[in-house]
Design a protein around this motif. Structure first.
Motif, PDB file in Angstrom:
ATOM      1  N   ARG A   3     -10.182   6.041  -2.093  1.00  0.00           N
ATOM      2  CA  ARG A   3      -9.464   7.037  -1.098  1.00  0.00           C
ATOM      3  C   ARG A   3      -8.364   7.618  -1.716  1.00  0.00           C
ATOM      4  O   ARG A   3      -8.201   8.738  -1.498  1.00  0.00           O
ATOM      5  N   THR A   4      -7.499   6.474  -2.122  1.00  0.00           N
ATOM      6  CA  THR A   4      -5.982   7.126  -2.617  1.00  0.00           C
ATOM      7  C   THR A   4      -6.401   8.256  -3.883  1.00  0.00           C
ATOM      8  O   THR A   4      -6.095   9.179  -4.365  1.00  0.00           O
ATOM      9  N   LYS A   5      -7.249   7.606  -4.721  1.00  0.00           N
ATOM     10  CA  LYS A   5      -7.605   8.561  -5.928  1.00  0.00           C
ATOM     11  C   LYS A   5      -8.286   9.837  -5.472  1.00  0.00           C
ATOM     12  O   LYS A   5      -8.177  10.744  -6.229  1.00  0.00           O
ATOM     13  N   GLY A   6      -9.163   9.789  -4.537  1.00  0.00           N
ATOM     14  CA  GLY A   6      -9.748  10.756  -3.820  1.00  0.00           C
ATOM     15  C   GLY A   6      -8.984  11.999  -3.517  1.00  0.00           C
ATOM     16  O   GLY A   6      -8.967  13.087  -3.661  1.00  0.00           O
ATOM     17  N   GLU A   7      -7.829  11.302  -2.624  1.00  0.00           N
ATOM     18  CA  GLU A   7      -6.848  12.258  -2.061  1.00  0.00           C
ATOM     19  C   GLU A   7      -6.008  12.981  -3.002  1.00  0.00           C
ATOM     20  O   GLU A   7      -5.479  14.086  -2.876  1.00  0.00           O
ATOM     21  N   MET A   8      -5.869  12.196  -4.079  1.00  0.00           N
ATOM     22  CA  MET A   8      -4.930  12.781  -5.190  1.00  0.00           C
ATOM     23  C   MET A   8      -5.792  13.642  -5.882  1.00  0.00           C
ATOM     24  O   MET A   8      -5.157  14.990  -5.930  1.00  0.00           O
ATOM     25  N   GLU A   9      -6.926  13.552  -6.103  1.00  0.00           N
ATOM     26  CA  GLU A   9      -7.686  14.754  -6.825  1.00  0.00           C
ATOM     27  C   GLU A   9      -7.759  16.004  -6.141  1.00  0.00           C
ATOM     28  O   GLU A   9      -7.456  17.090  -6.657  1.00  0.00           O
ATOM     29  N   GLN A  10      -8.079  15.900  -4.665  1.00  0.00           N
ATOM     30  CA  GLN A  10      -8.087  16.985  -3.795  1.00  0.00           C
ATOM     31  C   GLN A  10      -6.699  17.619  -3.726  1.00  0.00           C
ATOM     32  O   GLN A  10      -6.821  18.911  -3.758  1.00  0.00           O
ATOM     33  N   ASN A  11      -5.664  16.957  -3.706  1.00  0.00           N
ATOM     34  CA  ASN A  11      -4.410  17.640  -3.592  1.00  0.00           C
ATOM     35  C   ASN A  11      -4.143  18.375  -4.802  1.00  0.00           C
ATOM     36  O   ASN A  11      -3.240  19.523  -4.903  1.00  0.00           O
ATOM     37  N   LYS A  26       0.751  -1.344   0.085  1.00  0.00           N
ATOM     38  CA  LYS A  26      -0.077  -0.084   0.100  1.00  0.00           C
ATOM     39  C   LYS A  26       0.838   1.122   0.095  1.00  0.00           C
ATOM     40  O   LYS A  26       0.557   2.311  -0.488  1.00  0.00           O
ATOM     41  N   GLU A  27       2.003   1.131   0.636  1.00  0.00           N
ATOM     42  CA  GLU A  27       2.768   2.397   0.745  1.00  0.00           C
ATOM     43  C   GLU A  27       3.375   2.815  -0.587  1.00  0.00           C
ATOM     44  O   GLU A  27       3.502   3.943  -1.030  1.00  0.00           O
ATOM     45  N   THR A  28       3.867   1.792  -1.379  1.00  0.00           N
ATOM     46  CA  THR A  28       4.339   1.893  -2.777  1.00  0.00           C
ATOM     47  C   THR A  28       3.388   2.247  -3.856  1.00  0.00           C
ATOM     48  O   THR A  28       3.481   3.083  -4.541  1.00  0.00           O
ATOM     49  N   MET A  39     -13.370   6.512 -11.723  1.00  0.00           N
ATOM     50  CA  MET A  39     -14.526   6.351 -11.231  1.00  0.00           C
ATOM     51  C   MET A  39     -14.826   5.754  -9.948  1.00  0.00           C
ATOM     52  O   MET A  39     -14.134   4.799  -9.500  1.00  0.00           O
ATOM     53  N   GLY A  40     -15.279   6.787  -8.831  1.00  0.00           N
ATOM     54  CA  GLY A  40     -15.399   6.207  -7.462  1.00  0.00           C
ATOM     55  C   GLY A  40     -14.490   6.991  -6.585  1.00  0.00           C
ATOM     56  O   GLY A  40     -14.354   6.679  -5.418  1.00  0.00           O
ATOM     57  N   ALA A  41     -13.579   7.677  -7.186  1.00  0.00           N
ATOM     58  CA  ALA A  41     -12.670   8.341  -6.559  1.00  0.00           C
ATOM     59  C   ALA A  41     -13.359   9.180  -5.264  1.00  0.00           C
ATOM     60  O   ALA A  41     -14.193   9.946  -5.654  1.00  0.00           O
ATOM     61  N   ASN A  42     -12.737   8.932  -4.108  1.00  0.00           N
ATOM     62  CA  ASN A  42     -13.571   9.792  -2.971  1.00  0.00           C
ATOM     63  C   ASN A  42     -12.667   9.725  -1.654  1.00  0.00           C
ATOM     64  O   ASN A  42     -12.241   8.703  -1.227  1.00  0.00           O
TER      65      ASN A  42
END
Length: 224
Positions: A126-134, A82-84, A114-117
């Motif tokens: 969650r990782t995709k969603g955090e990426m989007e917000q940043n 998960k870290e990598t 799709m589903g990024a949150n």
């Protein structure tokens, strides 16, 4: 005025199609690729910067262009740690956006999912969603985040579960109406074309673009 583009993830499915499109687009005089491995046989129009893109900031002096296209992404199967995984799917796009802001690049387009949150209990979403917000926090003038559904295309790798999903979705796609249109299969070619269209015409006022909208934008304008 001729432009320079940066592509991250040019060896992947969508990125390789995007590269081909930009090579044949006379609006671009230079294409910069940042990757771990060199792609052989490319024309002089392409500059390749080879190294560890998990440490993308080391390329800051060369990370200069008019537009950045980020097609980076991995899978849980390929990257079970998960870290990598987060260093790739979160770290690379966010660092690329940071460098774009610092180097006054006004257009940044990234492929999410799709589903990024950022509040999801599912690690991938969650990782995709955090990426989007940043990425959005960098306040790059022309930022576009694409959220495709399951992507169809000829991959070099064998993704059995994804192939099964594609078969099932193709059978039930006629039932997808209204909001369910976002779950329809999308071709990698459509995603790549939408990225080109957004960069050259700003045809969407939305920052986050769902799968059905990606399909629509891909049909609006073709390369010159």
């Amino acid at each position: 005025m001729k432009k320079t583009a940066i592509i991250l993830g040019a060896t992947g499915l969508t990125g390789s199609i995007l590269l081909e499109k930009l090579l044949n687009d006379n609006r671009y005089e230079s294409i910069k690729l940042f990757s771990r491995k060199k792609i052989e046989g490319l024309p002089k129009k392409v500059q390749q910067f080879i190294g560890n893109i998990l440490e993308l900031e080391t390329f800051k002096d060369d990370f200069k262009a008019d537009e950045v296209f980020c097609c980076i992404g991995t899978t849980v199967k390929k990257t079970p740690n998960k870290e990598t995984y987060k260093r790739i799917d979160f770290g690379i796009p966010v660092t690329a956006a940071k460098l774009s802001k610092e180097n006054n690049i006004s257009t940044f387009i990234v492929v999410s999912a799709m589903g990024a949150n950022e509040k999801s209990t599912v690690f991938y979403n969650r990782t995709k969603g955090e990426m989007e917000q940043n990425v959005l926090l960098k306040n790059i003038k022309n930022t576009y985040i694409l959220r495709p559904s399951i992507i169809e295309g000829n991959r070099n790798e064998n993704r059995i579960l994804e192939k099964i999903g594609l078969v099932v979705l193709k059978l039930i796609q006629p039932l997808f109406m209204g909001k369910l249109k976002n779950y329809k299969i999308i071709k990698a070619e459509e995603i790549a074309q939408t990225m080109v269209n957004l960069a050259n015409s700003k045809v969407s006022e939305e920052k986050i673009i769902p799968s059905n909208k990606i399909k629509e934008i891909s049909k609006k304008i073709k390369n010159n």
